[in-house]
Design an enzyme around this catalytic site. Sequence first.
Site, PDB file in Angstrom:
ATOM      1  N   CYS A  30       0.850  -1.202   0.000  1.00  0.00           N
ATOM      2  CA  CYS A  30       0.000   0.000   0.000  1.00  0.00           C
ATOM      3  C   CYS A  30       0.882   1.248   0.000  1.00  0.00           C
ATOM      4  O   CYS A  30       1.557   1.531   0.980  1.00  0.00           O
ATOM      5  CB  CYS A  30      -0.899  -0.060   1.244  1.00  0.00           C
ATOM      6  SG  CYS A  30      -1.662   1.506   1.707  1.00  0.00           S
ATOM      7  N   CYS A  33       0.276   3.800   2.698  1.00  0.00           N
ATOM      8  CA  CYS A  33       0.741   3.244   3.973  1.00  0.00           C
ATOM      9  C   CYS A  33       2.244   3.463   4.127  1.00  0.00           C
ATOM     10  O   CYS A  33       2.722   3.819   5.208  1.00  0.00           O
ATOM     11  CB  CYS A  33       0.470   1.740   4.056  1.00  0.00           C
ATOM     12  SG  CYS A  33      -1.265   1.282   3.987  1.00  0.00           S
TER      13      CYS A  33
END
Length: 103
Positions: A30, A33
Amino acid sequence: MPIKITSANFKNEVLEADVPVIVDFWASWCRPCMMLGPIIEEIAKDLEGTAKVGKVNVDEEGQLANQFRISSIPTILLFKNGQVSKQVVGLMRKEDLLKSFGL
């Protein structure tokens, strides 16, 4: 340094903590992230002694992700007295994240 939160240590590190706990649900694939990672590390350093900061890898800890109905990542939860008191989804600036959590 943020604590690696797993199913095995979740109760002890988060639910039974005597300080607020910020938990970042993330995954290595991600991109937002990964961009949030250094911010979470800074927050961990800044709040040392007054709050705990932990990270849950949703790929390794699917049970925890399901338990808290994590459908998008990054999702950051603030736990107080063993309960979720705030939730933030998505990449945010450090200041905005702390402000939204009232820290």
